[in-house]
Design an enzyme around this catalytic site. Structure first.
Site, PDB file in Angstrom:
ATOM      1  CE1 TYR A  98      35.067  64.476 -17.781  1.00 22.42           C
ATOM      2  CE2 TYR A  98      33.819  62.801 -15.717  1.00 22.42           C
ATOM      3  CZ  TYR A  98      34.279  63.167 -16.782  1.00 22.42           C
ATOM      4  OH  TYR A  98      34.408  61.966 -17.588  1.00 22.42           O
ATOM      5  CE  LYS A 134      32.478  64.946 -19.139  1.00 21.79           C
ATOM      6  NZ  LYS A 134      32.463  64.044 -19.871  1.00 21.79           N
ATOM      7  CD  GLU A 158      27.787  56.185 -22.561  1.00 20.61           C
ATOM      8  OE1 GLU A 158      28.398  57.135 -23.282  1.00 20.61           O
ATOM      9  OE2 GLU A 158      27.714  56.588 -21.056  1.00 20.61           O
ATOM     10  CG  LEU A 217      28.158  62.515 -21.097  1.00 14.64           C
ATOM     11  CD1 LEU A 217      27.964  62.782 -20.105  1.00 14.64           C
ATOM     12  CD2 LEU A 217      29.640  62.149 -21.788  1.00 14.64           C
TER      13      LEU A 217
END
Length: 296
Positions: free
Chosen positions: A35, A149, A181, A205
């Site tokens: 996505y 992702k 993160e 990411l």
């Protein structure tokens, strides 16, 4: 907040009420999909090229064939905004799964990918951007390929929920004390005028806004250092901030109930916020596709 009627699918545009997939859909049953979330300002998508490039990298990594070419995807996203009459701040949610087939762990044969994308209103989080937010720390229990992702977000959901239950905006993730993160954003520490963040390896990411933050730092003569830091470094930092398509450049003023820096958004964060706002405005002013779509 409004979700607009026109939804893009692999077969074209449909009304959201008519969007249907078979019961055995691999995104639902396996999280077998990818996505993107694309920010929209004043009716224009921001960082569209970066998002589309990352979408195709994720698709290649999990061996999903995207139904459209990259060039078509750019135009489909702009057409989606145009069809829904978007002229304010919003977001595009875009999802692609391996398709619909009888449930089996192995890839199905001769199955086409399912795609849908929709637009939803999303005002800027101005109060948070101005005043800063609080965060909590959580052990990072996700898989090692977070650069993809993917739809497999349950650990992120649990971390974000833990933050919400403590009246915090975000959860800062760490592996044995080393900060990676956050549940839905990248994180940065500012010390002595330099910005530190985890290297862009497979376990985080590679954020589209993160790439712009690096560019902003270069433009402002601020050192951008890809070097992991520890949880305890947070309370010795001068500033901490987050970045994502929905959070923009977000100051963090408290972590685990402890004050960060002076307890207010810092100078470097403010500089990067200003750069972000200028960049988003320029992007809207220089949109490559809006005029073409509007003329069709």
């Amino acid at each position: 907040m409004t979700i607009y009627d026109h939804v893009l699918t692999e077969g074209g545009f449909v009304d959201q009420n008519d969007l249907r997939y078979p019961f055995e859909e691999r995104g639902l049953q396996f999280g077998d999909g990818i996505y993107e979330v694309i920010r929209v300002y004043n009716g224009t998508s921001y960082l569209i090229q970066e998002h589309v490039e990352r979408l195709y990298r994720s698709a290649a990594a999990v061996k999903i064939n995207v139904p459209f070419s990259k060039e078509d995807m750019y135009h489909k996203m702009e057409e989606l905004l145009h069809k829904n009459g978007i002229d304010g701040d919003a977001k595009i949610y875009l999802q692609i799964t391996r398709g619909s087939a009888p449930r089996d762990h192995v890839f199905p044969l001769n199955t086409n990918a399912n795609l849908y994308a929709y637009v939803k209103d999303l005002p800027r989080p101005e109060a948070f951007l101005r005043e800063g937010v609080s965060a909590v720390t959580q052990e990072d229990v996700r898989w090692d390929w977070c650069y993809i992702k993917s739809l497999n977000l349950l650990p992120n959901v649990l971390a974000k929920q833990a933050a919400k239950e403590q009246n915090c905006y975000e959860a800062i993730l760490h592996k044995q004390g080393e900060v990676t993160e956050c549940s839905s954003s990248n994180i940065y520490l500012v010390k002595d005028g330099s910005v530190y963040t985890h290297p862009a390896k497979k376990n985080i990411l590679h954020g589209c806004v993160r790439m712009r933050v690096e560019a902003f730092c270069s433009e402002e003569g601020v050192s951008f250092i890809e070097q992991a830091f520890q949880v305890e470094d947070i309370w010795n930092a001068d500033e901490v901030f987050l970045s994502s398509s929905t959070s923009e450049v977000m100051p963090v003023i408290q972590v685990d109930g402890k004050q960060v820096g002076n307890g207010v958004p810092g100078t470097v964060t403010r500089t990067l916020q200003k750069k972000y706002e200028e960049d988003a405005k320029l992007s809207a002013d220089a949109s490559l596709f809006s005029s073409e779509v509007a003329a069709e």
